[in-house]
Design a protein around this motif. Structure first.
Motif, mmCIF file in Angstrom:
data_model
loop_
_atom_site.group_PDB
_atom_site.id
_atom_site.type_symbol
_atom_site.label_atom_id
_atom_site.label_comp_id
_atom_site.label_asym_id
_atom_site.label_seq_id
_atom_site.Cartn_x
_atom_site.Cartn_y
_atom_site.Cartn_z
ATOM 1 N N LYS A 379 0.106 2.006 7.055
ATOM 2 C CA LYS A 379 -0.933 1.041 7.396
ATOM 3 C C LYS A 379 -2.236 1.743 7.767
ATOM 4 O O LYS A 379 -2.221 2.788 8.430
ATOM 5 C CB LYS A 379 -0.474 0.155 8.563
ATOM 6 C CG LYS A 379 0.692 -0.764 8.228
ATOM 7 C CD LYS A 379 1.027 -1.652 9.416
ATOM 8 C CE LYS A 379 2.182 -2.592 9.085
ATOM 9 N NZ LYS A 379 2.501 -3.479 10.233
ATOM 10 N N TYR A 412 -0.025 2.986 12.445
ATOM 11 C CA TYR A 412 -1.282 3.149 11.716
ATOM 12 C C TYR A 412 -1.577 4.631 11.494
ATOM 13 O O TYR A 412 -1.449 5.448 12.405
ATOM 14 C CB TYR A 412 -2.425 2.497 12.488
ATOM 15 C CG TYR A 412 -2.140 1.063 12.861
ATOM 16 C CD1 TYR A 412 -2.221 0.058 11.904
ATOM 17 C CD2 TYR A 412 -1.748 0.719 14.156
ATOM 18 C CE1 TYR A 412 -1.936 -1.260 12.228
ATOM 19 C CE2 TYR A 412 -1.460 -0.592 14.492
ATOM 20 C CZ TYR A 412 -1.551 -1.579 13.529
ATOM 21 O OH TYR A 412 -1.258 -2.875 13.846
ATOM 22 N N THR A 660 -1.771 -2.513 4.183
ATOM 23 C CA THR A 660 -0.430 -1.936 4.136
ATOM 24 C C THR A 660 -0.160 -1.418 2.732
ATOM 25 O O THR A 660 -0.170 -2.187 1.767
ATOM 26 C CB THR A 660 0.633 -2.984 4.513
ATOM 27 O OG1 THR A 660 0.317 -3.527 5.798
ATOM 28 C CG2 THR A 660 2.010 -2.354 4.557
ATOM 29 N N HIS A 662 2.381 -0.383 0.286
ATOM 30 C CA HIS A 662 3.830 -0.532 0.107
ATOM 31 C C HIS A 662 4.387 0.508 -0.861
ATOM 32 O O HIS A 662 5.406 1.144 -0.581
ATOM 33 C CB HIS A 662 4.154 -1.943 -0.388
ATOM 34 C CG HIS A 662 4.114 -2.968 0.704
ATOM 35 N ND1 HIS A 662 5.223 -3.338 1.418
ATOM 36 C CD2 HIS A 662 3.084 -3.686 1.208
ATOM 37 C CE1 HIS A 662 4.904 -4.250 2.320
ATOM 38 N NE2 HIS A 662 3.599 -4.492 2.214
#
Length: 732
Positions: A379, A412, A660, A662
């Motif tokens: 993130k 993060y 985000t 992925h």
């Protein structure tokens, strides 16, 4: 030999009742504690009961005894400060069958004495008196004897050494340890043998492995300015030296660190330099070269790193040939962490900043982001256009939100700031910028910060001096010219190649065509390199303060930027840039992937209804305006009237964006309103490019072809073998 000389002065007295051994005099806590009252502790051992009366001259002593391991008795007594023993006077002590000589050194005197190391123990030799320096097991111990603070380093624990150095500046400070610790202490700039700076702090460390060998050092203070020491080994003089004392470290509140901020180093660029992974920067009000960084983790890393560089930002000098009046001065201290310190990527490290030897910051932590993909979700936080005045309480929600997440490092990787800080960095003689640096520690001391400058960061002379001096970024060296204002850099983080560029002069029409062509070429060169590495880093995200599109029809930035920035926009479409992040407008906005102000809606690249929460294989980037972090310079009348490209706009509240990552094909983004704590917008960006499909198809076809060839070869070999066997059977 030397001990023989000392022992020769110990007189044996026969008694009928006691055979003692291991007689010792041990220096008391008066010499190492502020409130210490014990001058010396006397002890001896005996295998039988001792009934004799013992005394120091006429002072009767009462010993307490205890049985040790059911083997022998240990007898101990303490001589206290209030028992009125005179300093540096010889006293006869009867211990068991032996007579010792006790001569107590002064704590703040100037009498010569020796320090002896024998069999792993350290002793004070004060004329004919030998006193053991013994404390509880410790890596670092210290004693104050004759105006010298002896710091004995048994194990190089820098944190404990610093604590011993941080007081009693009226003493000569003598650190004694081995060469390895001497090397680690270079960051202190306290070592006479290591550095002879103009400020010459008078402490020194004897790097001769004193505590590991049989050796002796004699000290003699000639006066308050000169200290002589001689080093012996096996009673042979090795060397001698006289040290001149100057002012020790002068510390003040001006060395208190502030504005701590973490930056990514050149390791994350195409240079891949492991000697610069993370940079930690902090400010002080004065020049404090003795500052350093203590960094540690839960896996054995415990290091002390000296300042790599100190930048002096003197604004009066910046504007000395102009009509602008500035007096602000600050000192920007930079510490670089390399692969020797950062041994594990993706893990959490803790650190403390010492502005001076006795001025320490709070304890902070940060997670080292990964450069290579680890097949996990990651993130990133995006925000922009924020100050820290809080006059109208704008941005307060953003700061509070950052404070609420700062300990959850695993969530993060980095923070990306899209420009316009403090409003403005140079306002009020740079006090606005100074206040910003102090308050941004809320987030910049816990997360690496990647930023791109905005128009409010340019300063009164439009040269970005405060910004460029204060905020590090791993720029490409061939582009680091004043003409380019450090306008470009890029980094790789996991699956994403992030590009940061500053087209301030372009959008304000202050660039000639040659300058624009140079910037476009810089961008193209970087995109070429990123495209060649697409298999490892498939995503490209571009960051700039200035939006390509926005909805305020009264603002030239919204109606003209796509024209001024068209050469860049063409490259973004050509190289399949996924997302274009910006700010400048003081709200959040998401715009459709237009090319030259032409809609891509009818091409089938954008799906999922009018809100378009799914953008798949777009021919142009998704455009985001992330300018709602909170400022008081200008309050927008939002939402504006929607334009053909407008998908979503927010209102007045503060907000941040969270992206985000992925995998190589899916990115999720959401905008959070920090007042209502709600997700107000979101989308999925999906990239399944044909070239990746073709590549996978080619691999599949080549695999089938290889299997086919192997099958044919196998059949051929089988046929030949079969034929040979038949031939052999037909032969007579």
């Amino acid at each position: 030999m030397f001990l023989i000389f000392v022992i020769a002065n110990i007189h044996f007295i026969k008694t009928q009742n006691c055979n003692s051994f291991d007689e010792e005099m041990i220096l008391g806590d008066y010499y190492y504690k502020v409130e210490g009252q014990t001058m010396v502790k006397l002890q001896y051992k005996s295998y039988e009961e001792c009934l004799s009366n013992y005394k120091i001259d006429n002072i009767q002593l009462k010993f307490e005894s205890g049985l040790v391991d059911n083997l022998y008795c240990l007898y101990q007594t303490q001589i206290y400060l209030n028992q009125s023993l005179q300093i540096n006077k010889d006293y006869n002590i009867t211990l068991g069958k032996k007579q010792l000589i006790l001569r107590l050194p002064d704590k703040k005197g100037q009498q010569p004495f020796s320090l002896l190391n024998q069999f792993g123990n350290s002793y004070i030799l004060n004329q004919q008196s030998i006193i053991n320096l013994m404390m509880e097991e410790s890596q670092v111990t210290s004693f104050k004897i004759e105006s010298i603070k002896l710091i004995l380093i048994h194990k190089c624990n820098i944190n404990k050494i610093v604590k011993h150095l941080s007081d009693n500046l009226d003493f000569w400070l003598v650190m004694i340890g081995d060469v390895n610790c001497q090397m680690q202490l270079t960051h202190l700039q306290y070592d006479y043998f290591i550095s002879q700076l103009e400020s010459k702090e008078i402490t020194f460390l004897k790097g001769n492995q004193f505590i590991k060998s049989k050796s002796r050092i004699e000290f003699q203070i000639h006066n308050s300015s000169f200290l002589q020491f001689k080093s012996y080994k096996d009673d042979e003089l090795i060397f001698q030296e006289t040290i001149m004392k100057s002012v020790l470290v002068q510390t003040s509140d001006n060395c208190i660190p502030f504005g701590q901020r973490i930056s990514l180093g050149y390791y994350y660029t195409n240079y891949d330099q492991s000697d610069d992974i993370i940079d930690i920067t902090y400010n002080t009000q004065s020049y404090c070269p003795q500052g350093f960084l203590h960094i540690f983790d839960e896996n054995g890393i415990d290091q002390w790193i000296k300042i790599r560089e100190t930048r002096i930002l003197n604004m009066s000098k910046v504007y000395e040939n102009s009509s602008h009046q500035f007096s602000y001065v600050t000192y920007i201290n930079i510490v670089s962490l390399n692969s020797y310190t950062i041994q594990r990527m993706g893990q959490i490290y803790y650190y403390e900043i010492y502005g001076a030897i006795d001025i320490k910051s709070s304890k902070y932590q940060f997670k080292v982001p990964l450069k290579q993909d680890d097949q996990k979700i990651h993130k990133i936080i995006f925000f922009g256009d924020m100050d820290s005045n809080w006059t109208g309480n704008k941005s307060r929600e953003t700061f509070d939100w950052f404070e609420s997440i700062q300990y959850n490092q695993s969530d993060y990787d980095v923070l990306i700031f899209e420009g316009d800080m403090a409003y403005d960095l140079e306002s009020l003689d740079c006090q606005q910028g100074d206040w910003w640096l102090r308050n941004m520690t809320t987030f910049s001391s816990y997360y690496p910060l990647l930023s791109t400058p905005g128009n409010h960061d340019s300063g009164a002379n439009h040269e970005f001096d405060f910004y460029r001096m204060s905020f590090l970024s791993p720029e490409k060296s061939q582009y680091n010219t004043r003409k380019n204002y450090y306008n470009f850099y890029s980094v790789d983080l996991g699956l994403v190649h992030y590009i940061f560029y500053n087209p301030t002069n372009v959008v304000y029409n202050d660039s000639n065509q040659q300058e624009i062509d140079e910037m476009v070429q810089i961008m193209k060169n970087d995109l070429d390199q990123a495209n060649q590495n697409r298999e490892n880093v498939p995503w490209i995200i571009v960051n700039s303060h200035f939006p390509m599109y926005c909805s305020d029809s009264s603002d030239d930035q919204c109606s003209q930027n796509f024209i001024a920035l068209r050469p860049f926009a063409d490259l973004f479409s050509q190289y399949n840039v996924a997302i274009y992040m910006s700010a400048h407008q003081h709200n959040y906005e998401r715009d459709a992937p237009f090319i030259n102000n032409q809609s891509q809606v009818n091409t089938g690249l954008i799906t999922d209804g009018p809100q378009q929460h799914l953008i798949k294989n777009s021919a142009a980037p998704i455009y985001i305006v992330e300018g709602s972090a909170g400022q008081e310079y200008y309050t927008p009348l939002v939402p504006y009237e929607s334009q053909p490209y407008t998908i979503y706009q927010t209102g007045y509240n503060d907000g941040i964006g969270i992206m985000t990552i992925h995998n190589s094909t899916h990115i999720y983004f959401e905008q959070i309103d920090l007042v209502t704590k709600e997700v107000v917008d979101y989308f999925w960006c999906v990239q399944e490019r044909q070239n990746y499909v073709n590549k996978a198809l080619n691999i599949f076809l080549w695999t089938l072809l290889g299997l086919f060839i192997l099958t044919i070869l196998g059949i051929g070999v089988f046929y030949l073998i079969r034929r040979q066997k038949i031939k052999e059977q037909l032969l007579p």
